[in-house]
Design an enzyme around this catalytic site. Structure first.
Site, short mmCIF file in Angstrom:
data_model
loop_
_atom_site.label_atom_id
_atom_site.label_comp_id
_atom_site.label_asym_id
_atom_site.label_seq_id
_atom_site.Cartn_x
_atom_site.Cartn_y
_atom_site.Cartn_z
N SER A 137 0.83 -1.19 0.00
CA SER A 137 0.00 0.00 0.00
C SER A 137 0.87 1.26 0.00
O SER A 137 1.60 1.50 -0.96
CB SER A 137 -0.96 -0.04 1.19
OG SER A 137 -1.97 0.93 1.08
N ASP A 192 -10.14 -5.69 -2.84
CA ASP A 192 -9.50 -4.62 -2.07
C ASP A 192 -10.42 -3.39 -2.05
O ASP A 192 -10.78 -2.87 -3.10
CB ASP A 192 -8.15 -4.27 -2.71
CG ASP A 192 -7.29 -3.38 -1.86
OD1 ASP A 192 -7.82 -2.43 -1.25
OD2 ASP A 192 -6.07 -3.61 -1.82
N HIS A 235 -7.27 -6.09 1.13
CA HIS A 235 -6.11 -5.25 1.40
C HIS A 235 -5.32 -5.70 2.64
O HIS A 235 -4.38 -5.04 3.04
CB HIS A 235 -6.59 -3.80 1.61
CG HIS A 235 -5.53 -2.76 1.39
ND1 HIS A 235 -4.97 -2.48 0.17
CD2 HIS A 235 -4.91 -1.92 2.27
CE1 HIS A 235 -4.08 -1.51 0.29
NE2 HIS A 235 -4.02 -1.15 1.56
#
Length: 285
Positions: free
Chosen positions: A156, A232, A265
């Site tokens: 990320s 995600d 995620h």
């Protein structure tokens, strides 16, 4: 193998635990760049005296510390087999007496791997220089590290950090990959908030911290691996891997983008595909 803390002078040992024949350590030191104590984790597999092992950096995402991947990433078994040192820095400077923001996506835990130029951030938030210069010098001194064989990956915000750091330093990093990276802070809300706050309103300055912009401006790496979950929750608004696909196609950079059906995620996704990334890096290191 000896515990690596016996090699150190500038570092304080927080913890060391045997794992898969190696040592999982957590250490801290007084950082000249951030002007605060910084903690980081290092896994060193078993090694022979005199050996120098390749180094793989893992950069974490928003709200994380070194502990998230250390506790949930499930990297030690294969890192031992491949002979990789894994270095996991923190995501920002921390302390009660320094700037912060109440939101999760700015301030402590959200350093975005930039050298901030705007107040109140510029005094302490120098994560680019910390990751690119200060911490590598300590790793080279304190661990059996072959600094000519370095790779970098992250998740990320840390994926953003890994991509941009590798693109700015292609001679230093022989491999780069990412899990669900922020590929273009110029084109997402997280990026506009963080880069605007840390660097000011001039978006030309932001380009040095945007993987797609760096590629557009001529930066190159040999190849890139990305794993991205289709479930995600940040995929469409914040991550936008299609922008990286387009930038790599225009620059003829080989990109392997794995869209993982149903994955989100979280570290459930990262741990599932961690082995693939470790092998990718080991082949190139």
């Amino acid at each position: 193998m000896r515990y690596v803390s016996t090699r150190m002078s500038a570092l304080k040992t927080i913890s060391e635990n045997r794992a898969f024949g190696g040592v999982q350590g957590v250490y801290s030191h007084a950082s000249a760049e951030t002007k605060t104590d910084m903690a980081f984790a290092v896994f060193v597999p078993a090694y022979e005296d005199g050996a120098a092992l390749p180094v793989l950096w893992y950069l974490s995402g928003l709200t994380c510390t070194h502990a998230n991947v250390m506790d949930k990433g499930e990297y030690r078994r294969l890192a031992k087999e491949l002979g990789l040192i894994i270095v996991c820095p923190d995501t920002s400077p921390r302390g009660d007496d320094m700037a912060d923001d109440e939101a999760y996506d700015m301030g402590q835990g959200a350093g975005f791997y930039v050298d901030a130029t705007e107040q109140p951030w510029s005094t302490n938030f120098r994560m680019r220089s910390y990751i690119e210069q200060e911490l590598p010098a300590l790793i080279a001194e304190a661990f059996p590290a072959d600094m000519k064989r370095q790779g970098i990956f992250g998740h990320s915000m840390g994926g953003h950090g890994a991509l941009t750091i590798a693109l700015r330093n292609p001679d230093r990093f022989k491999s780069v990959s990412a899990f669900a990276p922020i590929v273009s802070p110029l084109n997402c809300p997280w990026g506009h908030k963080a880069l605007g706050g840390y660097l000011g309103a001039d978006q030309n300055v932001w380009r040095d911290y945007d993987a797609c912009a760096l590629i557009e401006d001529g930066a190159r790496v040999a190849d890139i691996l990305v794993d991205q979950g289709t479930a995600d929750q940040f995929l469409e608004e914040q991550l936008k891997p299609n922008l990286l696909v387009a930038a790599c196609e225009r620059a003829a950079i080989p990109l392997t983008l794995n869209m993982r059906e149903g994955y989100d995620h979280s570290y459930f996704t990262i741990s599932t595909f961690m082995d693939d990334h470790l092998r990718w890096h080991a082949e190139r290191l």
